[in-house]
Design a protein around this motif. Structure first.
Motif, PDB file in Angstrom:
ATOM      1  N   LEU A 148       0.835  -1.205   0.000  1.00 42.95           N
ATOM      2  CA  LEU A 148       0.000   0.000   0.000  1.00 42.95           C
ATOM      3  C   LEU A 148       0.871   1.259   0.000  1.00 42.95           C
ATOM      4  CD1 LEU A 148      -2.865  -0.845   2.525  1.00 42.95           C
ATOM      5  CD2 LEU A 148      -2.791  -1.181   0.055  1.00 42.95           C
ATOM      6  N   ASP A 149       0.395   2.289  -0.705  1.00 42.15           N
ATOM      7  CA  ASP A 149       1.126   3.571  -0.699  1.00 42.15           C
ATOM      8  C   ASP A 149       0.878   4.282   0.633  1.00 42.15           C
ATOM      9  OD1 ASP A 149      -1.310   5.136  -0.808  1.00 42.15           O
ATOM     10  OD2 ASP A 149      -1.483   4.487  -2.894  1.00 42.15           O
ATOM     11  N   TYR A 150       1.563   5.418   0.863  1.00 40.64           N
ATOM     12  CA  TYR A 150       1.451   6.133   2.147  1.00 40.64           C
ATOM     13  C   TYR A 150      -0.003   6.479   2.475  1.00 40.64           C
ATOM     14  CZ  TYR A 150       6.509   6.721   2.213  1.00 40.64           C
ATOM     15  OH  TYR A 150       7.845   6.480   2.235  1.00 40.64           O
ATOM     16  N   GLY A 151      -0.716   6.985   1.469  1.00 43.57           N
ATOM     17  CA  GLY A 151      -2.099   7.423   1.682  1.00 43.57           C
ATOM     18  C   GLY A 151      -2.989   6.274   2.104  1.00 43.57           C
ATOM     19  N   HIS A 152      -2.933   5.171   1.323  1.00 51.20           N
ATOM     20  CA  HIS A 152      -3.802   4.037   1.645  1.00 51.20           C
ATOM     21  C   HIS A 152      -3.363   3.350   2.936  1.00 51.20           C
ATOM     22  CE1 HIS A 152      -5.308   4.212  -2.592  1.00 51.20           C
ATOM     23  NE2 HIS A 152      -6.419   3.977  -1.930  1.00 51.20           N
ATOM     24  N   ALA A 153      -2.044   3.331   3.208  1.00 51.96           N
ATOM     25  CA  ALA A 153      -1.574   2.724   4.462  1.00 51.96           C
ATOM     26  C   ALA A 153      -2.112   3.527   5.651  1.00 51.96           C
ATOM     27  CB  ALA A 153      -0.059   2.669   4.487  1.00 51.96           C
ATOM     28  N   ALA A 154      -2.045   4.856   5.555  1.00 53.33           N
ATOM     29  CA  ALA A 154      -2.543   5.698   6.649  1.00 53.33           C
ATOM     30  C   ALA A 154      -4.045   5.473   6.834  1.00 53.33           C
ATOM     31  CB  ALA A 154      -2.257   7.162   6.344  1.00 53.33           C
ATOM     32  N   GLN A 155      -4.757   5.388   5.694  1.00 49.54           N
ATOM     33  CA  GLN A 155      -6.202   5.165   5.734  1.00 49.54           C
ATOM     34  C   GLN A 155      -6.517   3.804   6.369  1.00 49.54           C
ATOM     35  OE1 GLN A 155      -7.912   5.583   1.853  1.00 49.54           O
ATOM     36  NE2 GLN A 155     -10.001   5.194   2.566  1.00 49.54           N
TER      37      GLN A 155
END
Lengths: 262, 310
Positions: free
Chosen positions: A172-179
């Motif tokens: 997962l990219d940073y955005g999706h990982a944070a989400q």
């Protein structure tokens, strides 16, 4: 609130070998527990041992609300505990929503069609992981990260009290990982117990409430993140490199300093 | 899915009509010829084709291998060995027992595969390796039988291995129907479980599937379907490979659609392969196994280029 008790859990791939030895933990409320440790420390095996898959030899106690998980009927267990492996197989020729609907299997008979409610739950799960727009896309046309989100949605659509996730943030990219970690934190606030293995503590922000540190199949520490991370020596020994884990601010996310912060 | 169903139904109806008027005297053939030779032949093609296609479809999910076919379990080798022994011995058996011996050989080979795989964890790779072993053993024994056979019997064995749909009356179909019912109904009831096998053993288990028990149950259903078909028409290949993959591309991978559509697709393929086998060197007939092998080779090439879906 569900209560998960694990006592002296030992797991191996043959009758006379152990990859995980005598792990114990008790979780009495919705929470996210990060299971960390170096490669080969037994994190994935620990999760498999909880569900005692075929080919896995496990001993010890795994109780959910005082009921032995291994004595539960499979369907009953599947309604209470969901699992996502590190590299799940992606069935070809299915759309994202069809793949998520596979997670509804424990809630219906083996040959029945998906009900309107099932479709609603599956679509909601896709929205929760930020993949609602992929609903009609075929999984074999999606990227690894997109497939990861769809598999996570399938786990959520199972609607269980306990969720076991093996490296949920990988690909997962940073955005999706944070989400993702925010979502896990929100689910924990609703009373769901989540155990997630991870190598990327820094990607999880402030999401986890507890940490278990595994090394060579043995649980070296289990408790509040502050307690586990305060012992830099322990982490350095386990990872075989100087390592420090600190908060970015008093209530901020965790930052990892491989090689030390100074 | 609707479009695929419509196309298959049209092809089935056209094939049945064409098959009814194909042969000496064409549509002017006496009613007896149509009722006792051509119609039973069509019904045999439908039942055997549906059985082999569904069997392949099941095995591809349970063994999680796109190239799995009914013969992966050693079914062809088992049936070939028993048929070879019977032909070599020169014993004249009642027709029903001849069919049954092929089926018995197929089921015995599948059982041997299951037990050999039991040395491992009976996961998909152990089963495939055990199936390959049984196939190789069977092929060796069959070669030995062929070597020891007088020329006339050797021709009989080779001819049987090529498959045969030529029937007079309905006995062979009646033989096949119980196997079709015994295999097809459990398979149709387990389409949801087959979908779970596509996600891998651990995820299927975590969703409530008893993978060991269900794998055995579905393998028995696949072996019964293929064993019955092999007993009735001989070990014709490729139906269980060509049909599920084609249907998967047209209608998607959900087994709740794939399985019934593959049954229909298998029937369509066998009907049309039979028509071609009867017209290519008319008035003589080519064995149906030859037509299917001619299709199967290029289909493997197609899978190589397009990558099989599973």
């Amino acid at each position: 609130m569900p209560e998960l008790t694990i006592k002296d859990l030992s797991v191996g791939y043959t009758a006379d070998s152990t990859a995980v030895s005598g792990v114990s933990m008790k979780i009495t409320e919705g929470s996210v527990t990060a299971v960390i440790g170096p490669n080969g420390s037994g994190k994935s095996t620990f999760l498999k041992g909880i569900l005692s898959f075929p080919g896995i030899h496990s001993s010890g106690l795994v109780n959910l609300d005082s009921v032995d998980v291994r004595s539960m009927k499979r369907t009953e267990r599947a309604r209470r505990i969901a699992y996502l492996p590190q590299s799940p197989l992606v069935p070809a020729g299915l759309t994202a929503i069809e793949t998520v609907l596979l997670g509804r299997f424990p809630h219906r008979s083996a040959w029945s069609n998906d009900s309107g409610k099932d479709v609603e739950i599956a679509q909601e799960a896709l929205e929760m992981v930020g993949a609602g727009h992929l609903s009609q896309k075929f999984t074999d046309e999606m990227s690894g990260g997109e497939n990861r989100l769809v598999n996570l949605a399938a786990v959520l659509s199972q609607k269980t009290d306990v969720i076991l996730l093996d490296e949920p943030g990988s690909s997962l990219d940073y955005g999706h990982a944070a989400q993702l970690w925010k979502l896990l934190s929100d689910l924990a606030a609703k009373g769901i117990i989540i155990l997630a293995t991870t190598h990327r503590i820094e990607m999880s922000g402030n999401a986890f409430d507890k940490v278990m540190l595994l090394s060579e199949g043995i649980s070296l520490a289990f408790g509040e993140p502050e307690g586990v991370f305060s012992s830099g020596d322990l982490l350095s020994t386990v990872y075989n490199t100087p390592i420090e884990v600190k908060r970015s601010s008093p209530h901020g996310g965790w930052i990892v300093f491989p090689g030390g912060s100074s | 899915m609707k479009r695929t169903l419509e196309v298959l139904l049209v092809l089935a109806v056209l094939g049945i009509l064409l098959s009814l008027i194909t042969g000496p005297l064409g549509w002017r053939a006496p009613t007896r010829v149509i009722l006792y030779l051509r119609l039973p032949r069509i019904l045999l093609a439908i039942t055997a084709g549906a059985s082999l296609a569904v069997s392949g479809c099941i095995l591809q999910a349970v063994l999680r291998n796109p190239l799995a076919t009914p013969y992966t379990l050693g079914i062809s080798a088992g049936a070939g060995v028993t048929a070879g022994f019977i032909i070599l011995s020169g014993v004249t058996l009642p027709v029903f027992l001849v069919y049954l011996s092929g089926t018995a050989g197929a089921l015995a080979a599948s059982t041997l595969t299951w037990f050999l795989a039991g040395r491992g964890s009976r996961d998909h790779s152990s089963l495939i390796l055990a199936g390959v072993t049984v196939n190789l053993l069977g092929a060796s024994v069959l070669l030995l039988i062929e070597y020891m056979s007088p020329a006339s019997r050797l021709v009989e064995i080779v001819r049987w291995m090529m498959g045969d749909l030529a029937v007079a009356g309905y006995r062979r179909i009646l033989f096949l129907v119980p196997f079709l019912v015994a295999g097809m109904i459990p398979a149709l009831m387990k389409t949801g479980t087959l979908n779970q096998f596509l996600t891998g053993t651990e995820v299927a288990e975590s969703r409530g599937v008893n993978t060991v028990r269900e794998r055995l149950f579905l393998l028995v259903a696949a072996a019964v379907l293929a064993g019955g078909a092999v007993g009735a028409v001989g070990p014709v290949g490729f139906v269980g490979l060509i049909v599920p993959h084609t249907v998967r591309r047209l209608a998607g991978g959900d087994y709740r659609r794939l399985l019934p559509l593959s049954a229909l697709g298998g029937a369509v393929l066998m009907i049309w392969a039979d028509i071609f086998s009867r017209v290519i060197i008319t008035p003589a007939e080519l064995p149906i196994g030859v037509i299917l092998s001619l299709l199967g080779g290029p289909f493997f090439l197609y899978l190589l280029v397009k990558k099989p879906m599973l």
